[in-house]
Design an enzyme around this catalytic site. Structure first.
Site, mmCIF file in Angstrom:
data_model
loop_
_atom_site.group_PDB
_atom_site.id
_atom_site.type_symbol
_atom_site.label_atom_id
_atom_site.label_comp_id
_atom_site.label_asym_id
_atom_site.label_seq_id
_atom_site.Cartn_x
_atom_site.Cartn_y
_atom_site.Cartn_z
ATOM 1 N N MET A 263 0.830 -1.220 0.000
ATOM 2 C CA MET A 263 0.000 0.000 0.000
ATOM 3 C C MET A 263 0.855 1.257 0.000
ATOM 4 O O MET A 263 1.571 1.531 0.964
ATOM 5 C CB MET A 263 -0.900 0.015 1.237
ATOM 6 C CG MET A 263 -2.246 -0.611 1.003
ATOM 7 S SD MET A 263 -3.184 -0.681 2.512
ATOM 8 C CE MET A 263 -2.306 -1.938 3.411
ATOM 9 N N THR A 264 0.754 2.001 -1.078
ATOM 10 C CA THR A 264 1.442 3.287 -1.183
ATOM 11 C C THR A 264 0.868 4.259 -0.177
ATOM 12 O O THR A 264 -0.350 4.372 -0.048
ATOM 13 C CB THR A 264 1.252 3.823 -2.622
ATOM 14 O OG1 THR A 264 2.026 2.995 -3.472
ATOM 15 C CG2 THR A 264 1.695 5.263 -2.761
ATOM 16 N N GLY B 296 4.826 0.213 -2.821
ATOM 17 C CA GLY B 296 5.660 0.290 -4.012
ATOM 18 C C GLY B 296 6.833 1.231 -3.762
ATOM 19 O O GLY B 296 6.651 2.315 -3.225
ATOM 20 N N TYR C 55 1.442 -0.201 -14.438
ATOM 21 C CA TYR C 55 2.738 0.493 -14.361
ATOM 22 C C TYR C 55 3.717 -0.099 -15.398
ATOM 23 O O TYR C 55 3.316 -0.919 -16.230
ATOM 24 C CB TYR C 55 3.261 0.465 -12.921
ATOM 25 C CG TYR C 55 2.314 1.208 -12.001
ATOM 26 C CD1 TYR C 55 2.099 2.581 -12.168
ATOM 27 C CD2 TYR C 55 1.577 0.551 -11.021
ATOM 28 C CE1 TYR C 55 1.193 3.275 -11.370
ATOM 29 C CE2 TYR C 55 0.664 1.237 -10.215
ATOM 30 C CZ TYR C 55 0.479 2.596 -10.396
ATOM 31 O OH TYR C 55 -0.420 3.289 -9.620
HETATM 32 C C1 LIG Z 1 -4.029 3.102 -0.173
HETATM 33 C C2 LIG Z 1 -3.680 2.016 -1.135
HETATM 34 C C3 LIG Z 1 -2.426 1.984 -1.712
HETATM 35 C C4 LIG Z 1 -2.058 0.945 -2.591
HETATM 36 N N1 LIG Z 1 -0.774 0.885 -3.084
HETATM 37 C C5 LIG Z 1 -0.377 -0.204 -3.788
HETATM 38 C C6 LIG Z 1 0.993 -0.380 -4.140
HETATM 39 O O1 LIG Z 1 1.877 0.423 -3.795
HETATM 40 N N2 LIG Z 1 1.315 -1.480 -4.848
HETATM 41 C C7 LIG Z 1 0.383 -2.405 -5.245
HETATM 42 O O2 LIG Z 1 0.730 -3.396 -5.890
HETATM 43 N N3 LIG Z 1 -0.922 -2.266 -4.904
HETATM 44 C C8 LIG Z 1 -1.307 -1.208 -4.167
HETATM 45 N N4 LIG Z 1 -2.608 -1.113 -3.743
HETATM 46 C C9 LIG Z 1 -3.574 -2.198 -4.063
HETATM 47 C C10 LIG Z 1 -3.665 -3.182 -2.889
HETATM 48 O O3 LIG Z 1 -2.448 -3.870 -2.692
HETATM 49 C C11 LIG Z 1 -4.781 -4.220 -3.110
HETATM 50 O O4 LIG Z 1 -4.555 -4.898 -4.328
HETATM 51 C C12 LIG Z 1 -6.184 -3.602 -3.159
HETATM 52 O O5 LIG Z 1 -6.363 -2.627 -2.153
HETATM 53 C C13 LIG Z 1 -7.260 -4.673 -3.009
HETATM 54 O O6 LIG Z 1 -7.093 -5.374 -1.798
HETATM 55 P P1 LIG Z 1 -8.045 -5.123 -0.511
HETATM 56 O O7 LIG Z 1 -9.452 -5.340 -0.978
HETATM 57 O O8 LIG Z 1 -7.612 -6.156 0.494
HETATM 58 O O9 LIG Z 1 -7.840 -3.717 -0.047
HETATM 59 C C14 LIG Z 1 -3.004 -0.070 -2.909
HETATM 60 C C15 LIG Z 1 -4.288 -0.009 -2.326
HETATM 61 C C16 LIG Z 1 -4.621 0.995 -1.444
HETATM 62 C C17 LIG Z 1 -6.001 0.991 -0.802
#
Ligand SMILES: Cc1cc2nc3c(=O)[nH]c(=O)nc-3n(C[C@H](O)[C@H](O)[C@H](O)COP(=O)(O)O)c2cc1C
Length: 348
Positions: free
Chosen positions: A26-27, A58, A178
């Site tokens: 999560m970024t 990331g 990306y």
């Molecule tokens: C705030 C936020 C930041 C995210 N940053 C990234 C990231 O840096 N790299 C990545 O692969 N996915 C990123 N994601 C996607 C999550 O890893 C994940 O795939 C998505 O939130 C769905 O999962 P969840 O339903 O458990 O939240 C981000 C999601 C959120 C909510």
């Protein structure tokens, strides 16, 4: 709750996880000057160290890989040192942590690049405005054939730097529109050279990255995130992409890395007709290694899917942000807090 989620899981002979629950990347845009990770991130990750594995936000592999403000890097000595503090906190809390290696490709902007254009497989731009700024995306420039080895080297150096910073491994960010994902889809890759046209050509960039990383760190410590289905950052649905990913998945299988991690946001039931169903089942059909699924699961749905052998491990993103003690709460059957965007403002 006492179920498969809490079983130990052996990814391979190098990596034994204490449960099947992964903290998804999560970024959070909390890096300090020069993209050095903020020491407060140590506590943020350590509080979640009872996950089987944490995957960091990331992390930028080269100066031209940035697309959002204050995202940390792993390409300078100061950044490596900053990360050492964080891995130490997580290891002290008995956790395991992988660094996610990220280059945003066309999702960057001249504002991050001293006025230069972002790079991408092809000169096809995103249409809308960038998040966090008022700027519109600009059309990227296509990478020249002779530049591609330099970008592969950026990934390999970043992986080596991650090991120097004491990470347990790296996750290559090959998902979500990306740079790497831009090579893997027809709507963003119209190259006519060795890095386009056929499934083999379109997969080449990523496979060469995996091979380059495997020459500098143990491949058992390398995972990859993929999104075969088009759903984000204006990757368009194209039936031909299925063949690219079928080829790619079989090639990744041969390389015996730690895992594949699928990315889908906000809809557990999203189905892609050209992939013949859900992303996780498409990957499962074409890849027999460890599979992490992610995307709007709750613990009960995830445990059922693991018991049905749909995938091996589950990653939670938003639930982990909203519940630092997620593992304890699931075990105790306690109610979970739901995610809201204000949580992104908090450091921990
Ligand atoms: C705030 C936020 C930041 C995210 N940053 C990234 C990231 O840096 N790299 C990545 O692969 N996915 C990123 N994601 C996607 C999550 O890893 C994940 O795939 C998505 O939130 C769905 O999962 P969840 O339903 O458990 O939240 C981000 C999601 C959120 C909510």
């Amino acid at each position: 709750m006492n179920n498969s989620l809490f079983e130990k899981y052996k990814l391979n002979e190098k990596l034994q996880l204490k449960n099947r629950i992964i903290m998804a990347p999560m970024t959070r845009c909390k890096a300090i000057k020069n993209l050095i990770p903020n020491p407060a991130m140590g506590q943020y990750y350590a509080r979640r160290a009872d996950a089987g594995l944490i995957i960091t936000e990331g992390t930028i592999i080269s100066a031209d890989g940035q697309g959002y403000p204050n995202t940390p890097g792993i390409f300078t000595a100061d950044q490596i040192n900053g990360w050492k503090y964080i891995t130490d906190e997580v290891h002290t809390a008995d956790g395991k942590i992988f660094l996610q290696l990220w280059h945003v490709g066309r999702a960057s902007h001249p504002m991050y690049l001293n006025g230069a254009l972002p790079v991408a497989p092809s000169a096809i731009g995103l249409k809308g405005r960038m998040s966090y700024t008022n700027f519109f995306y600009e059309t990227p420039r296509a990478l020249a054939l002779k530049e591609i080895p330099k970008y592969i080297e950026y990934y390999a150096n970043a992986a080596l730097n991650a090991i120097e910073a004491n990470f347990d491994g790296v996750e290559i960010h090959g998902a979500n529109g990306y740079l790497i994902d831009q090579f893997l889809h027809h709507s963003t890759n119209i190259r006519t050279d060795d890095y386009g046209v056929t499934p083999e050509g379109m997969s080449r960039f990523l496979l060469e990255i995996i091979d380059a990383i495997a020459t500098v760190i143990d491949k058992k410590r390398v995972g990859i995130r993929l999104s075969p289905g088009a759903y984000v950052l204006e990757i368009e649905r194209d039936r031909r992409d299925a063949q690219v990913f079928e080829f790619l998945l079989k090639e990744i299988e041969k390389r015996q890395i730690a895992y594949i991690h699928t990315a889908i946001e906000h809809d557990i039931n999203i189905v892609f007709d050209y992939l013949g169903g859900k992303v996780s089942s498409f990957v499962r059909k074409n890849y027999y290694g460890n599979l992490i699924a992610c995307g709007s699961y709750n613990p009960i749905l995830a445990a059922n899917a693991i018991e049905n052998n749909e995938f091996d491990l589950i990653a939670f993103a938003r639930l982990f942000l909203a519940n630092p003690d997620l593992i304890k709460k699931i075990k105790a059957g306690e109610a979970l807090f739901t995610y809201h965007n204000d949580l992104l403002k908090e450091v921990n």
